[in-house]
Design an enzyme around this catalytic site. Structure first.
Site, PDB file in Angstrom:
ATOM      1  N   VAL A   1       2.230  -1.932   5.110  1.00  0.00           N
ATOM      2  CA  VAL A   1       1.827  -2.821   6.192  1.00  0.00           C
ATOM      3  C   VAL A   1       3.031  -3.665   6.603  1.00  0.00           C
ATOM      4  O   VAL A   1       3.714  -4.244   5.759  1.00  0.00           O
ATOM      5  CB  VAL A   1       0.654  -3.731   5.773  1.00  0.00           C
TER       6      VAL A   1
ATOM      7  N   LYS B   1       0.079  -0.618  10.179  1.00  0.00           N
ATOM      8  CA  LYS B   1      -0.081   0.084   8.904  1.00  0.00           C
ATOM      9  C   LYS B   1       0.356   1.533   9.090  1.00  0.00           C
ATOM     10  O   LYS B   1      -0.181   2.253   9.936  1.00  0.00           O
ATOM     11  CB  LYS B   1      -1.540   0.034   8.442  1.00  0.00           C
TER      12      LYS B   1
ATOM     13  N   ASP C   1     -14.247  -1.286  -1.811  1.00  0.00           N
ATOM     14  CA  ASP C   1     -13.071  -1.871  -2.474  1.00  0.00           C
ATOM     15  C   ASP C   1     -12.955  -3.359  -2.161  1.00  0.00           C
ATOM     16  O   ASP C   1     -11.888  -3.852  -1.798  1.00  0.00           O
ATOM     17  CB  ASP C   1     -11.800  -1.127  -2.064  1.00  0.00           C
TER      18      ASP C   1
END
Length: 527
Positions: free
Chosen positions: A79, A94, A192
């Protein structure tokens, strides 16, 4: 030797420092766990990235986005902070780093990278970083452009502060859950949720939260129109271990409830300064599947000497950490509503606390006890049901049957005793009808035998169900009295008969007055 270099199969190098005991190390590039040689055993790790000499700095991509500086590494890409040369505003870029992956993994990671971009374009919410556009360089490297988030990650905040106040934790959690609800409504699970994927910005207007990195998100429903894909290698666990739900470890039935567990684990970390389970990766995985985390209230009181964690806060987080997804909150909305516990009534709070304590107690029982206890409870319920409901029912049926037999045999007194006993155990239409039948038969027999007192008693019982017998009862009382007077006259007890009549005589009772005159004449003759 203070440090050494450990190589990862993905080609990345890891610097190992002799400070902390570890048995395995996670590569920050491919997320694999690498076993550490027996010596040295004490170390901390840091993946070596080429930040200063990064050849991407200064380049302009898609003739629009100038790469300004390196920011961080994600699961699949790097990133960068960039500038949109047209809009003159900062952006985050990204880039997929396929060159660092083994050949057999490149196609899978490329599909996952595209999947993240598609999800980012689909999800629009103030607490989700939106993806603005997707591009591909001349060299074939894919990248997508997002809004740049100011502030710092929750991970860095927890490193600095260790713990956060409950009010601040709840504010952050509500915004995370609001973002997740949008994703869940579209059939997308993040998978996540962790401190590193939460950006926090503090300002005069309050706390603003952004959820990052849907790179390992799972599309569990086709509501959004996105295609469900299996991009996970068999036997490979996706997510960050300490915040994983049991079903995520087993890779079964992963959905919105999986993210709710992760938010609960994250809140536990923010309030306590530690995750629900610690230790090596294998130990954490086993604990998530089998163990019950230490009570939030107990942990804070024991380790931090802080006893200001309300029972309801402990209960809310414990509910979100239930191993069975069905015992957690139904969805992110209900989780948010629970976080507003101060606006809930006391009954709701006490019921939730009781429910959590019961689940926590059952969770501590071993396998044998978990089998024996339900069997014992079933037997106990059967006994209670028999003695309170079934046994009285059978006994009542027996009394009704005996009353019918006595009625057939014209033993009305015995029949009445049985039916009154049946009434005490439960009264229904059948019992009431049989009782009325018995009383009528007994009443008629008493009249035939001119036993007016007994007939009056049966009439009194009958008048409770039929008002006609109220008048009959009055009539029988009169007949019984006249019968008594007639007996006194037959025995020539004229004075006594006269006295009884004078006591009860009324102006409208002509027959009694005539009897009084007759009795007075009889007494005069006798004199």
């Amino acid at each position: 030797m203070n440090s050494f270099i450990l190589g990862c199969p993905c080609g990345h190098k890891i610097k190992v420092n002799v400070k902390e005991q570890r048995k395995e190390i996670r590569c920050q590039n491919c997320k694999r766990y690498i076993k550490v040689p027996e010596s040295p055993k004490l170390m901390t790790t840091q993946t070596l990235f080429s930040k200063k000499n990064d050849n991407m700095i200064g380049k302009v991509l898609a003739k629009r986005f100038k790469m300004e500086s390196y920011v961080a590494d994600g699961a699949m890409g790097k990133v960068y902070r960039g500038t949109d040369l047209i809009l003159k505003k900062p952006v985050a870029v990204k880039m997929l780093k396929l060159d660092t992956f083994p050949n057999d993994m490149r196609e899978r990671y490329e599909k996952r990278f595209i999947n993240e971009a598609r999800i980012g374009l689909e999800l629009l919410h103030p607490n989700i970083v939106p993806v603005r556009s997707v591009h591909k360089t001349k060299q074939g490297t894919m990248f997508f452009v997002m809004d740049f988030c100011s502030g710092q990650s929750l991970r860095n905040i927890l490193i600095q502060k260790k713990r956060l106040p409950i009010s601040e934790t709840f504010t952050i959690a509500k915004q995370i859950l609001a973002a997740l609800q949008v994703a869940h409504d579209k059939g997308i699970a993040h998978r996540d949720i962790k401190p590193g994927n939460i950006m926090i910005e503090y300002s005069a207007s309050g706390i603003k939260v952004k959820v990052l990195d849907f790179g390992v998100a799972k599309i569990f429903s086709e509501v959004s129109g996105l295609e469900q894909q299996t991009l996970t290698k068999t036997g490979y666990i996706i997510g960050t271990t300490r915040y994983m739900a049991p079903e995520q470890i087993l890779n079964k039935n992963v959905g919105g409830h999986t993210d709710l567990y992760a938010v609960g684990a994250l809140m536990y970390h923010m309030i306590c300064g530690t995750t629900p389970f610690g230790g090596t990766r294998q130990k954490v995985l086993k604990s998530i599947l089998r163990a019950t985390p230490i009570s939030l209230k107990k942990l804070c009181a024991t380790h931090f000497k802080v006893d200001n964690v309300p029972h309801i806060v402990d209960a809310i987080i414990s509910k979100s950490l239930e191993k069975d997804p069905r015992k957690r909150f139904k969805n992110a909305r209900s989780f948010i509503q629970a976080l507003d516990y101060e606006n809930k009534n006391g009954v709701w709070q006490y019921s939730l606390i009781a429910q959590v304590h019961a689940n926590r107690f059952l969770g501590k029982l071993d396998k044998k006890a978990r089998v024996v206890l339900p069997v014992f409870l079933v037997i106990l319920v059967m006994f209670i049901t028999y003695f309170i409901f079934i046994s009285p029912s059978f006994q009542r049926e027996y009394y009704v049957a005996e009353a019918q037999k006595m009625l057939t045999s014209q033993k009305y007194v015995a029949a009445l005793d049985f039916i009154i006993s049946a009434e005490k155990l439960g009264n229904d239409d059948k019992t009431r009808q049989l009782k009325k039948e018995i009383l009528l038969e007994a009443f008629m027999l008493s009249l035939q035998e001119k036993n007016y007192k007994e007939a009056k008693y049966y009439a009194y019982l009958l008048q409770q169900t039929d008002l006609v017998f109220q008048q009959i009862s009055i009539f029988l009382e009169e007949e019984a009295f006249i019968d008594q007077i007639e007996k006194l006259i037959k025995s020539k007890s004229f004075a006594e008969a006269l006295g009884s009549l004078k006591q009860k005589v009324t102006e409208d009772n002509r027959l009694r007055k005539e009897r009084i005159l007759w009795l007075e004449k009889q007494l005069q003759k006798k004199e």
